[in-house]
Design a protein around this motif. Structure first.
Motif, PDB file in Angstrom:
ATOM      1  N   ARG A  61      -6.790 -14.276  13.742  1.00  0.00           N
ATOM      2  CA  ARG A  61      -6.024 -13.442  14.675  1.00  0.00           C
ATOM      3  C   ARG A  61      -5.002 -12.583  13.915  1.00  0.00           C
ATOM      4  NH1 ARG A  61      -3.903 -17.294  17.944  1.00  0.00           N
ATOM      5  NH2 ARG A  61      -5.710 -17.227  19.325  1.00  0.00           N
ATOM      6  N   GLU A  62      -4.271 -13.196  12.989  1.00  0.00           N
ATOM      7  CA  GLU A  62      -3.258 -12.465  12.236  1.00  0.00           C
ATOM      8  C   GLU A  62      -3.902 -11.464  11.284  1.00  0.00           C
ATOM      9  OE1 GLU A  62       0.634 -11.395  11.118  1.00  0.00           O
ATOM     10  OE2 GLU A  62      -0.174 -12.517  12.822  1.00  0.00           O
ATOM     11  N   ALA A  63      -5.005 -11.874  10.640  1.00  0.00           N
ATOM     12  CA  ALA A  63      -5.685 -10.979   9.706  1.00  0.00           C
ATOM     13  C   ALA A  63      -6.254  -9.761  10.429  1.00  0.00           C
ATOM     14  CB  ALA A  63      -6.797 -11.732   8.978  1.00  0.00           C
ATOM     15  N   LYS A  64      -6.784  -9.969  11.627  1.00  0.00           N
ATOM     16  CA  LYS A  64      -7.334  -8.853  12.393  1.00  0.00           C
ATOM     17  C   LYS A  64      -6.224  -7.880  12.789  1.00  0.00           C
ATOM     18  CE  LYS A  64      -9.944  -7.886  16.623  1.00  0.00           C
ATOM     19  NZ  LYS A  64     -10.653  -8.484  17.780  1.00  0.00           N
ATOM     20  N   LYS A  65      -5.077  -8.412  13.210  1.00  0.00           N
ATOM     21  CA  LYS A  65      -3.955  -7.555  13.594  1.00  0.00           C
ATOM     22  C   LYS A  65      -3.472  -6.738  12.399  1.00  0.00           C
ATOM     23  CE  LYS A  65       0.132  -9.373  14.210  1.00  0.00           C
ATOM     24  NZ  LYS A  65       1.256 -10.164  14.801  1.00  0.00           N
ATOM     25  N   LEU A  66      -3.339  -7.375  11.238  1.00  0.00           N
ATOM     26  CA  LEU A  66      -2.874  -6.681  10.048  1.00  0.00           C
ATOM     27  C   LEU A  66      -3.882  -5.649   9.572  1.00  0.00           C
ATOM     28  CD1 LEU A  66      -1.263  -9.646   8.073  1.00  0.00           C
ATOM     29  CD2 LEU A  66      -0.084  -7.797   9.258  1.00  0.00           C
ATOM     30  N   THR A  67      -5.172  -5.966   9.687  1.00  0.00           N
ATOM     31  CA  THR A  67      -6.209  -5.022   9.273  1.00  0.00           C
ATOM     32  C   THR A  67      -6.178  -3.773  10.157  1.00  0.00           C
ATOM     33  OG1 THR A  67      -7.612  -6.847   8.501  1.00  0.00           O
ATOM     34  CG2 THR A  67      -8.687  -4.714   8.857  1.00  0.00           C
ATOM     35  N   LYS A  68      -6.039  -3.963  11.468  1.00  0.00           N
ATOM     36  CA  LYS A  68      -5.955  -2.813  12.379  1.00  0.00           C
ATOM     37  C   LYS A  68      -4.730  -1.959  12.057  1.00  0.00           C
ATOM     38  CE  LYS A  68      -6.645  -3.426  16.764  1.00  0.00           C
ATOM     39  NZ  LYS A  68      -6.534  -3.990  18.122  1.00  0.00           N
ATOM     40  N   THR A  69      -3.604  -2.608  11.789  1.00  0.00           N
ATOM     41  CA  THR A  69      -2.382  -1.861  11.451  1.00  0.00           C
ATOM     42  C   THR A  69      -2.574  -1.074  10.163  1.00  0.00           C
ATOM     43  OG1 THR A  69      -0.995  -3.526  12.531  1.00  0.00           O
ATOM     44  CG2 THR A  69       0.067  -2.092  10.923  1.00  0.00           C
ATOM     45  N   LEU A  70      -3.174  -1.717   9.174  1.00  0.00           N
ATOM     46  CA  LEU A  70      -3.409  -1.068   7.889  1.00  0.00           C
ATOM     47  C   LEU A  70      -4.277   0.175   8.046  1.00  0.00           C
ATOM     48  CD1 LEU A  70      -4.233  -2.940   4.597  1.00  0.00           C
ATOM     49  CD2 LEU A  70      -5.648  -1.030   5.289  1.00  0.00           C
ATOM     50  N   LEU A  71      -5.376   0.039   8.790  1.00  0.00           N
ATOM     51  CA  LEU A  71      -6.294   1.170   8.974  1.00  0.00           C
ATOM     52  C   LEU A  71      -5.667   2.260   9.841  1.00  0.00           C
ATOM     53  CD1 LEU A  71      -9.712  -0.690   9.465  1.00  0.00           C
ATOM     54  CD2 LEU A  71      -8.804   0.366   7.387  1.00  0.00           C
ATOM     55  N   ASP A  72      -4.898   1.866  10.849  1.00  0.00           N
ATOM     56  CA  ASP A  72      -4.222   2.864  11.684  1.00  0.00           C
ATOM     57  C   ASP A  72      -3.237   3.691  10.859  1.00  0.00           C
ATOM     58  OD1 ASP A  72      -5.590   2.181  13.959  1.00  0.00           O
ATOM     59  OD2 ASP A  72      -4.014   0.857  14.742  1.00  0.00           O
TER      60      ASP A  72
END
Length: 416
Positions: free
Chosen positions: A112-123
């Motif tokens: 859950r945390e990794a997915k949130k951070l990945t989305k933030t990074l790509l955004d």
């Protein structure tokens, strides 16, 4: 032959088949054919290497005679060579430190945390910013620690898909699968960290591709496809301008669509010019893409994806690494939807690393009658106690088959 006439190169093993009785089968032999139809067996690949006495025992359950490859050797020039054998020699032997059920609770939070951070990074990249290298490395480290404890739990989490979040999920899933594959290959923890970062950032260049092209459902025009292919160059440029990004990560972003036969893009590199990490991410990238719903294609079952990787070994994919990846993933990885011979449909919770065709599953549907209650079945235990072939897996199914979506069951509280 005068050895002075031989140019620097490599020795390649070529084969012809030889029929033998099962009693003559030995470790190291490559079985290319059985005395029965492959579809009557649990073997996902039509051809495999015998690696242990357990493998011989399993083959003996289904065949009396087999055909093996009798090998000979011939020289192959360096530009045509596949990855050198020393690259996949296991340097570390990992064992599961805890059970998948114990790791599952931690894996939920990690994913859950990794997915949130990945989305933030790509955004951030999509909006014109740079790559947050420290954030990416922290995400990879959390994933690696979970996989080193027990890989099944996080792989199970990676099967939950949301088509609207495909790019972020795909980048994270490639990271997870790459680390799990590296663990299988016996890489050091430092190598696993670098490989995971390569997986997480391999498609970062797609953030520079217009969304209407990236998410187009209709066939792409030649011009649009060339714009898509440019993501490899965009990725290289983005990562080169970001502080703290390892050279290997830049190389993989640039080279993960190269093919060992020299027909890939953007540089049409032949085998010798493609790094080991790029070859690994190429395989993992293709597998995750094939098993996910995308805007322009539907998911296929894991077994079908592995068959395609097997079929394209030596052309699109490095042959030795492709075979290793097939062994790593296995017949039915965690999160696979499977249909049994008796009509029961379930989700694989945990793999059986000795008997890959007999995993532990949770039954969620009965095709023959109304279904009353979900139950957990250990197919290995059933087979040993009752020898009931109706509990063998008939086929693997893609996510969404019979209306079953992994994410729906996770939202309802399903855990390993």
């Amino acid at each position: 032959m005068d050895l002075r006439d031989v140019k620097p190169g490599s020795i390649e093993r070529k084969s012809s088949t030889l029929k033998i009785h099962i009693s003559e089968l030995k470790i190291g032999m490559f079985v290319s054919r059985l005395d029965r139809d492959w579809q009557e067996t649990p073997f996902v690949m039509q051809g495999f290497i015998i690696e242990s006495l357990d493998d011989i025992e399993v083959v003996a359950e289904y065949a009396e005679y087999v055909w093996i490859d009798a090998v000979r050797e011939e020289w192959v020039p360096p530009e045509q060579r596949a990855v050198s054998s020393h690259s996949i020699v296991r340097k570390n032997a990992y064992i599961n430190k805890i059970s998948s059920s114990q790791e599952h609770r931690a894996a939920i939070g990690v994913y859950r945390e990794a997915k949130k951070l990945t989305k933030t990074l790509l955004d951030d990249v999509r909006l014109g910013g740079g790559v947050n290298t420290e954030q990416a490395k922290a995400t990879v480290k959390d994933c690696m620690n979970s996989i080193l404890r027990n890989a099944d739990a996080l792989i199970w989490m990676s099967r939950m898909r949301n088509e609207d979040e495909y790019t972020a999920e795909h980048c994270l899933n490639v990271c997870i699968l790459a680390i799990a594959f590296g663990r299988h290959l016996g890489m050091s923890e430092g190598e696993l960290t670098r490989l995971g970062l390569c997986g997480l950032l391999h498609d970062v260049g797609k953030m520079r591709v217009p969304a209407h092209i990236l998410n187009k459902r209709e066939p792409l025009t030649d011009k649009e496809f060339n714009i898509i292919k440019a993501h490899a160059v965009h990725g290289r440029n983005l990562l080169m301008s970001s502080p703290g990004v390892p050279n290997a990560t830049v190389d993989v972003a640039y080279s993960h669509h190269e093919r060992v036969d020299g027909t890939g893009y953007p540089r049409k590199l032949s085998a010798a010019g493609i790094s080991d990490f790029a070859r690994i991410i190429c395989i993992v990238d293709a597998y995750d893409a094939m098993t996910a719903d995308r805007c322009y294609s539907r998911a296929i079952a894991s077994t079908e994806a592995l068959k395609r990787i097997f079929q394209h070994r030596g052309t699109q994919f490095d042959e030795r690494l492709a075979l290793e990846f097939i062994k790593c993933i296995g017949l039915y990885p965690p999160g696979s939807i499977v249909e049994l011979v008796n009509g029961l449909v379930g989700i694989v919770l945990e793999t059986n690393h000795r008997y890959r065709h007999l995993p532990k599953i949770i039954v969620v549907k009965d095709l023959n009658k109304p279904f009353a209650k979900e139950i957990v079945l250990d197919l290995n235990g059933i087979q040993q106690e009752k020898l009931d072939k109706s509990h063998l897996i008939k086929r693997a199914l893609p996510d969404g088959a019979y209306g079953i979506y992994i994410r729906d069951f996770r939202e309802r509280g399903l855990s390993v």
